[in-house]
Scaffold this motif. Structure first.
Motif, PDB file in Angstrom:
ATOM      1  N   THR A 167    -108.369 -36.049  13.641  1.00  0.00           N
ATOM      2  CA  THR A 167    -107.360 -37.063  13.968  1.00  0.00           C
ATOM      3  C   THR A 167    -106.984 -37.865  12.735  1.00  0.00           C
ATOM      4  OG1 THR A 167    -108.282 -37.236  16.207  1.00  0.00           O
ATOM      5  CG2 THR A 167    -106.849 -39.019  15.464  1.00  0.00           C
ATOM      6  N   ALA A 168    -107.979 -38.292  11.963  1.00  0.00           N
ATOM      7  CA  ALA A 168    -107.708 -39.042  10.735  1.00  0.00           C
ATOM      8  C   ALA A 168    -106.974 -38.170   9.719  1.00  0.00           C
ATOM      9  CB  ALA A 168    -109.015 -39.569  10.147  1.00  0.00           C
TER      10      ALA A 168
ATOM     11  N   ALA B 275    -103.231 -38.984   8.228  1.00  0.00           N
ATOM     12  CA  ALA B 275    -103.002 -39.103   6.785  1.00  0.00           C
ATOM     13  C   ALA B 275    -101.919 -38.138   6.315  1.00  0.00           C
ATOM     14  CB  ALA B 275    -104.309 -38.861   6.038  1.00  0.00           C
ATOM     15  N   LEU B 276    -101.901 -36.932   6.865  1.00  0.00           N
ATOM     16  CA  LEU B 276    -100.881 -35.952   6.474  1.00  0.00           C
ATOM     17  C   LEU B 276     -99.481 -36.423   6.854  1.00  0.00           C
ATOM     18  CD1 LEU B 276    -102.706 -32.656   7.497  1.00  0.00           C
ATOM     19  CD2 LEU B 276    -102.044 -33.286   5.175  1.00  0.00           C
ATOM     20  N   LEU B 277     -99.356 -37.051   8.011  1.00  0.00           N
ATOM     21  CA  LEU B 277     -98.046 -37.479   8.491  1.00  0.00           C
ATOM     22  C   LEU B 277     -97.531 -38.724   7.778  1.00  0.00           C
ATOM     23  CD1 LEU B 277     -98.461 -36.917  12.344  1.00  0.00           C
ATOM     24  CD2 LEU B 277     -97.240 -35.479  10.702  1.00  0.00           C
ATOM     25  N   THR B 278     -98.422 -39.511   7.202  1.00  0.00           N
ATOM     26  CA  THR B 278     -98.001 -40.753   6.554  1.00  0.00           C
ATOM     27  C   THR B 278     -98.161 -40.706   5.035  1.00  0.00           C
ATOM     28  OG1 THR B 278    -100.210 -41.712   6.928  1.00  0.00           O
ATOM     29  CG2 THR B 278     -98.516 -42.128   8.603  1.00  0.00           C
TER      30      THR B 278
ATOM     31  N   GLU C  71    -102.493 -23.809  17.693  1.00  0.00           N
ATOM     32  CA  GLU C  71    -102.568 -24.109  19.123  1.00  0.00           C
ATOM     33  C   GLU C  71    -103.827 -24.903  19.455  1.00  0.00           C
ATOM     34  OE1 GLU C  71    -101.412 -23.743  23.265  1.00  0.00           O
ATOM     35  OE2 GLU C  71    -100.364 -23.580  21.362  1.00  0.00           O
ATOM     36  N   SER C  72    -104.947 -24.559  18.823  1.00  0.00           N
ATOM     37  CA  SER C  72    -106.203 -25.260  19.118  1.00  0.00           C
ATOM     38  C   SER C  72    -106.155 -26.718  18.663  1.00  0.00           C
ATOM     39  CB  SER C  72    -107.376 -24.536  18.449  1.00  0.00           C
ATOM     40  OG  SER C  72    -107.203 -24.480  17.042  1.00  0.00           O
ATOM     41  N   VAL C  73    -105.528 -26.985  17.523  1.00  0.00           N
ATOM     42  CA  VAL C  73    -105.406 -28.364  17.040  1.00  0.00           C
ATOM     43  C   VAL C  73    -104.489 -29.160  17.966  1.00  0.00           C
ATOM     44  CG1 VAL C  73    -104.541 -29.809  15.162  1.00  0.00           C
ATOM     45  CG2 VAL C  73    -105.917 -27.797  14.650  1.00  0.00           C
ATOM     46  N   HIS C  74    -103.424 -28.548  18.423  1.00  0.00           N
ATOM     47  CA  HIS C  74    -102.534 -29.254  19.348  1.00  0.00           C
ATOM     48  C   HIS C  74    -103.244 -29.554  20.663  1.00  0.00           C
ATOM     49  CE1 HIS C  74     -99.427 -29.629  22.489  1.00  0.00           C
ATOM     50  NE2 HIS C  74     -98.765 -30.274  21.556  1.00  0.00           N
ATOM     51  N   THR C  75    -103.963 -28.575  21.194  1.00  0.00           N
ATOM     52  CA  THR C  75    -104.651 -28.763  22.469  1.00  0.00           C
ATOM     53  C   THR C  75    -105.744 -29.822  22.370  1.00  0.00           C
ATOM     54  OG1 THR C  75    -104.239 -26.456  23.092  1.00  0.00           O
ATOM     55  CG2 THR C  75    -106.018 -27.597  24.246  1.00  0.00           C
ATOM     56  N   GLY C  76    -106.495 -29.798  21.273  1.00  0.00           N
ATOM     57  CA  GLY C  76    -107.621 -30.718  21.150  1.00  0.00           C
ATOM     58  C   GLY C  76    -107.266 -32.105  20.659  1.00  0.00           C
TER      59      GLY C  76
ATOM     60  N   VAL D 163    -103.450 -33.228  19.169  1.00  0.00           N
ATOM     61  CA  VAL D 163    -102.067 -33.720  19.139  1.00  0.00           C
ATOM     62  C   VAL D 163    -101.562 -34.117  20.510  1.00  0.00           C
ATOM     63  CG1 VAL D 163     -99.680 -33.093  18.618  1.00  0.00           C
ATOM     64  CG2 VAL D 163    -101.517 -32.418  17.054  1.00  0.00           C
ATOM     65  N   ARG D 164    -101.798 -33.297  21.497  1.00  0.00           N
ATOM     66  CA  ARG D 164    -101.184 -33.540  22.816  1.00  0.00           C
ATOM     67  C   ARG D 164    -101.676 -34.817  23.497  1.00  0.00           C
ATOM     68  NH1 ARG D 164    -103.776 -31.945  27.607  1.00  0.00           N
ATOM     69  NH2 ARG D 164    -105.888 -31.101  27.335  1.00  0.00           N
TER      70      ARG D 164
END
Length: 286
Positions: free
Chosen positions: A70-71, A75-78, A150-155, A157-158
């Protein structure tokens, strides 16, 4: 070869790296390392929790599974867009750096040559090299395009954690030599007319409205406009025989060369049917 262990996979790649000369490439590599280090530091991921592999125009990071994904995403998005903006505003046109990024999770092993082995890693590399992600970066103004597995989104992002807006990620399917790969792209999906986004198949004209195309006139059973099928004509009840009908449209009507005289009431203009009495003599005329 070591036993496969769970890792977070971070990949960053420089756009159009091979188009630059040696001096420019060396500069871009320094900027890439600096951006990666600052981003991981911002995410609170210590150097002891990651293993780096150099791929020339890209960097690959294997991050300990206990580090916060999550961190890292936050960090990647900002941090990455901010750093790229700061670097590019002071750089010449030939030294501009733009990055594609992928975050995935999976099991990775290290072989006797210090090479990384694992199908999850292969899939992450396929996403990084996908034409969809390249096209997305070409359309971006913030110099960074990110895709997650897909695994990162499921765990992660969503669930809509702070700083990671789930609505900004869109499902995509990319082609690879291993078959279609489902992933999630941050930001708009490029090429609205392309078959990248997770949408239904192409609709058939008239299918949704229940309309059917009219048969051609040369097809069996086709009829000319305005015509009726024989059975339809047969089904219509026949009209009763009509009586005598006279049409009067003013003037002095004649019958058989004789002038009609006498009293005529309500017969000028219009249609009269049935028994018609002309004149005041009470005589009957058919």
């Amino acid at each position: 070869m070591t036993d496969p262990v769970s890792r977070t996979i971070l990949l960053l790649d420089i756009e159009k790296y091979s188009d630059r000369d040696d001096i420019e490439q060396a500069y871009l590599r320094r900027m890439l390392y600096d951006v990666a280090d600052r981003t991981l530091e911002r995410a609170g991921i210590d150097e002891r929790l990651r293993l780096r592999a150099d791929r020339g125009d890209s960097v690959m990071e294997l991050i300990d599974a206990n580090a916060s994904v999550t961190a890292l995403l936050r960090a990647l998005l900002t941090e990455v867009p901010t750093q790229l903006h700061a670097v590019n505003r002071m750089a010449s046109s030939s030294a501009q750096i733009r990055l594609r990024g992928v975050v995935a999770t999976g099991y990775v092993a290290v072989d006797e040559h210090d090479g990384w082995v694992g199908s999850d890693l292969n899939h992450a590399c396929r996403l990084l090299d996908a034409q969809l992600l390249r096209a997305a970066l070409r359309e971006r103004r913030d110099d960074f395009a990110l895709c997650v597995s897909e695994s990162v989104h499921t765990g992660i992002v969503r669930h809509g954690h702070a700083g990671i807006p789930a609505e900004d990620f869109h499902p995509v399917t990319v082609d690879s030599k291993n078959g279609p790969l489902r992933a999630w792209l941050h930001g708009p999906v490029p090429g609205a007319g392309d078959d990248h986004s997770e949408k239904g198949g192409t609709s058939v004209p008239g299918a949704s409205s229940g309309e059917r195309p009219a048969p051609r006139r040369d097809q069996p059973g086709a009829q000319a406009p305005g015509s009726q099928a024989p059975e339809a004509r047969a089904a219509r009840p026949s009209a009763p025989p009509a009586g005598a009908v006279f049409h009067f449209h003013g003037g002095a009507p004649t019958f058989g060369g004789s002038l009609v005289g006498g009293d005529q009431h309500g017969v000028s203009g219009g249609q009269v049917t049935g028994d018609v009495h002309l004149g005041g003599s009470g005589g009957e005329s058919a």
